[in-house]
Design an enzyme around this catalytic site. Structure first.
Site, PDB file in Angstrom:
ATOM      1  N   TYR A 189     -67.469  42.734 -44.960  1.00  0.00           N
ATOM      2  CA  TYR A 189     -66.426  42.649 -45.988  1.00  0.00           C
ATOM      3  C   TYR A 189     -65.030  42.927 -45.445  1.00  0.00           C
ATOM      4  O   TYR A 189     -64.867  43.372 -44.329  1.00  0.00           O
ATOM      5  CB  TYR A 189     -66.744  43.482 -47.213  1.00  0.00           C
ATOM      6  CG  TYR A 189     -66.987  44.966 -47.082  1.00  0.00           C
ATOM      7  CD1 TYR A 189     -67.768  45.615 -48.016  1.00  0.00           C
ATOM      8  CD2 TYR A 189     -66.425  45.739 -46.071  1.00  0.00           C
ATOM      9  CE1 TYR A 189     -67.998  46.973 -47.950  1.00  0.00           C
ATOM     10  CE2 TYR A 189     -66.639  47.096 -45.994  1.00  0.00           C
ATOM     11  CZ  TYR A 189     -67.425  47.711 -46.943  1.00  0.00           C
ATOM     12  OH  TYR A 189     -67.624  49.060 -46.864  1.00  0.00           O
ATOM     13  N   GLU A 190     -64.046  42.604 -46.295  1.00  0.00           N
ATOM     14  CA  GLU A 190     -62.618  42.590 -45.929  1.00  0.00           C
ATOM     15  C   GLU A 190     -62.340  41.630 -44.774  1.00  0.00           C
ATOM     16  O   GLU A 190     -61.471  41.873 -43.945  1.00  0.00           O
ATOM     17  CB  GLU A 190     -62.114  44.001 -45.580  1.00  0.00           C
ATOM     18  CG  GLU A 190     -62.365  45.039 -46.633  1.00  0.00           C
ATOM     19  CD  GLU A 190     -61.850  44.635 -48.013  1.00  0.00           C
ATOM     20  OE1 GLU A 190     -60.944  43.798 -48.090  1.00  0.00           O
ATOM     21  OE2 GLU A 190     -62.368  45.158 -49.004  1.00  0.00           O
ATOM     22  N   GLY A 191     -63.072  40.535 -44.732  1.00  0.00           N
ATOM     23  CA  GLY A 191     -62.965  39.577 -43.640  1.00  0.00           C
ATOM     24  C   GLY A 191     -63.982  39.917 -42.581  1.00  0.00           C
ATOM     25  O   GLY A 191     -63.925  40.979 -41.961  1.00  0.00           O
ATOM     26  N   ARG A 248     -58.425  46.915 -44.483  1.00  0.00           N
ATOM     27  CA  ARG A 248     -59.002  46.612 -43.170  1.00  0.00           C
ATOM     28  C   ARG A 248     -58.983  47.827 -42.263  1.00  0.00           C
ATOM     29  O   ARG A 248     -59.946  48.076 -41.527  1.00  0.00           O
ATOM     30  CB  ARG A 248     -58.284  45.414 -42.544  1.00  0.00           C
ATOM     31  CG  ARG A 248     -58.719  44.113 -43.193  1.00  0.00           C
ATOM     32  CD  ARG A 248     -57.964  42.892 -42.736  1.00  0.00           C
ATOM     33  NE  ARG A 248     -58.578  41.714 -43.333  1.00  0.00           N
ATOM     34  CZ  ARG A 248     -58.057  40.499 -43.311  1.00  0.00           C
ATOM     35  NH1 ARG A 248     -56.887  40.298 -42.720  1.00  0.00           N
ATOM     36  NH2 ARG A 248     -58.677  39.482 -43.884  1.00  0.00           N
ATOM     37  N   MET A 253     -60.178  45.642 -56.297  1.00  0.00           N
ATOM     38  CA  MET A 253     -59.590  44.336 -56.043  1.00  0.00           C
ATOM     39  C   MET A 253     -60.671  43.280 -56.208  1.00  0.00           C
ATOM     40  O   MET A 253     -61.820  43.465 -55.811  1.00  0.00           O
ATOM     41  CB  MET A 253     -58.933  44.258 -54.666  1.00  0.00           C
ATOM     42  CG  MET A 253     -59.795  44.512 -53.479  1.00  0.00           C
ATOM     43  SD  MET A 253     -58.793  44.317 -51.975  1.00  0.00           S
ATOM     44  CE  MET A 253     -59.982  44.774 -50.713  1.00  0.00           C
TER      45      MET A 253
END
Length: 566
Positions: free
Chosen positions: A429-431, A294, A161
């Protein structure tokens, strides 16, 4: 030391802590019986121990390189990936219509934990593919599904992604990548993306990128973003990778850890792409993949915690240092109270992180199958807590593992430092974990705190039912309830100032619940003693965390930018 797949611990957690039986009671997953899952976990554990774990150190010492535009992966990675793909572990949850195993997310979570502990850098590749498969199953056209899903499911192709750009990190709406219609149903994608995990490799036939870009009529911000599937090689009608697409890996990032995993700067120069989902609906489509990721990243932290704990315990059981302070001791540093404190805490927090990840996975499975709004809301609240607590635990446990090793922990040859280096990025990462906390106290409380209070009710009810054994947890649940009401009374920025400590306190309360369930199932024994330690020690931090959570932001803004840099 050799990695040992914790299949018995995972099985106990499934059966006695997170209620996995509820998943198998549904029509969709009735075939995913305990016997089937046990056999699958045993085989996954074998592959992790025998094939993947030996690659972990090799990937750290022989990083992925970029040679004349070609990504070269570490020795043995191709064989390791092949073992994962041939066992079906790249597509555990994928639709059987396209060749997937069709198993619950809960089972995938258990397998991903073991693969991550064995070799996290390599496991990141199938994790990205799992997320892409889910996004395509939900949002792609039937033509795209028919062409891409069989290849992704078999592991012949893999997925990525592409969100982040140099000027658009967490602020995805600031992206500049363009998508121009070509008049034939395809689009020309132009722009640069950074931090793309496994953006390329030398062991799959094709790499399929999900790319966020803006159509010419796309509004500013996130509402104008669309999602496109952009393959490295454009497949023929029969799925054979054809001509090279107009994209390339510009460079690989030089990272603190995860050296075996290529983190790419991707350049798209009018690359051919296909729209996935509706025009300007890219964020909604991408979040199908992001939410999967997540949970997956929370499991990354768990994987690191389990591996670091095993490593530290093996070292402590062998290391002789100083005079034993107890009678009939082992003669090793395991006899010393502070070493016991560190190792007990590592084991207790690893258990809590595992139970939280599996609890979230069970909630996701039940929400997907039943459509129950309460279960959907439960999964939504657990997602940011799981991502943050899992990754924070991985980092703290790996750091403590270095301390257990003493001076040898700072020496690379022992391998203790690699766990910390590999795990550190997971909180980013991923927020970032701060963004997760803001999501929990912002978006996830837009219901007035109903879903959060439901979880607190669950904690309190089970703690009360446990009698004296649950007394500490009853008090903790009460403190968390009051703090939640306080949080709801604050304006948004004041909430955000205390969001991280609030989120951590919530995770510790849930950890207490999981430990209590384990103790109740066991009666008396090591799990019960571990639960008592967690409640007495780790949960002791909750009052202080909740006090900080309610402070608001005034003291933070009392210092000006000039004060901070002076």
């Amino acid at each position: 030391m050799p990695y040992r797949a914790p299949v018995p611990e995972i099985t106990f957690c499934l059966e006695h802590v997170v209620g996995y039986a509820r998943v198998t009671e549904t029509d969709r997953f009735s075939d995913a019986t305990p016997e089937t899952v046990s056999a699958l976990l045993t085989e996954a554990g074998r592959i992790c121990e025998e094939v993947l774990a030996p690659l972990n150190r090799a990937g750290d010492l022989h990083p992925t390189t970029l040679e004349n535009g070609v990504v070269r992966t570490p020795p043995g990675y191709a064989e390791g990936y092949r073992a994962i793909a041939e066992a079906g572990f790249a597509a555990i949850t994928a639709d059987p219509h396209y060749g997937g195993l069709g198993l619950p997310q809960t089972v995938a979570t258990a397998v991903n934990e073991m693969m991550g502990s064995a070799c996290l850098a390599l496991q990141m590749n199938p994790l990205m593919t799992q997320g892409q498969i889910e996004a395509l199953e939900h949002h792609a056209s039937d033509e795209i599904k028919a062409l891409y899903l069989p290849k992704l499911t078999s592991g012949e192709w893999c997925g990525t992604m592409n969100l982040t750009e140099p000027q658009a990190g967490s602020d995805v709406g600031a992206l500049k990548t363009r998508a121009e219609p070509k008049g034939d149903g395809t689009y020309a994608i132009t722009g640069q993306k950074i931090y793309i995990s496994w953006g390329d490799n030398d062991f799959t036939e094709n790499v399929c990128h999900l790319v966020l870009a803006r159509l010419p009529d796309g509004a500013p911000g996130t509402k104008g973003i669309s999602l496109f599937l952009v393959p490295k090689r454009i497949p023929d009608a029969d799925g054979t990778p054809g001509i090279a697409n107009s994209l390339k890996v510009v460079s690989l990032e030089h990272k603190l850890g995860l050296h075996g995993s290529p983190t790419c700067v991707m350049q798209y120069e009018g690359a051919t792409g296909w729209l996935v989902g509706e025009p300007h609906g890219g964020i909604a489509a991408m979040f199908t993949m992001m939410n999967n990721a997540r949970l997956g990243v929370g499991v990354h932290g768990l994987s690191i915690a389990e591996a670091a704990t095993q490593h530290a315990l093996a070292y402590a059981a062998d290391r002789v240092q100083g005079r034993s302070p107890i009678e009939n001791g082992t003669g090793t540093i395991l006899d010393h109270a502070d070493v016991r404190r560190m190792l007990t805490g590592m084991k207790a927090e690893t258990f809590a992180a595992r139970a939280l990840a599996l609890d979230l996975a069970v909630s996701i499975d039940l929400a997907n199958v039943t459509g129950d709004p309460a279960m959907t809301a439960r999964a939504a609240v657990l997602t940011p807590i799981c991502k943050a607590y899992g990754t924070d635990t991985g980092i703290s446990v790996a750091d403590t593992g270095i301390q257990v090793h003493g001076g040898m922990g700072f020496i690379e040859e022992t391998g203790a430092a690699q766990f910390y280096r590999d795990g550190r990025v997971s909180a980013i990462y991923e927020g970032t974990n701060g963004i997760q906390a803001m999501d929990l106290t912002g978006r996830k409380m837009m219901d007035g705190g109903v879903a959060a209070h439901a979880l607190i009710d669950e904690i309190e009810a089970e703690a009360k039912a446990a009698g004296a054994r649950g007394a500490l947890l009853v008090a903790t649940a009460g403190e968390l309830r009051a703090a939640t009401d306080r949080m709801l009374s604050l304006d948004l920025n004041d909430r955000f100032a205390g969001a991280v400590p609030y989120q951590h306190a919530f995770a510790l309360a849930l950890g207490g619940l999981y430990h209590l369930r384990a103790a109740q199932a066991e009666g008396e024994g090591p799990r019960t003693r571990l639960a008592q330690s967690f409640m007495a020690r780790q949960m002791a931090a909750v009052p202080g965390l909740l006090a900080e959570a309610g402070l608001g932001a005034a003291d933070l803004y009392a210092l000006s930018p000039e004060d901070l840099v002076a």
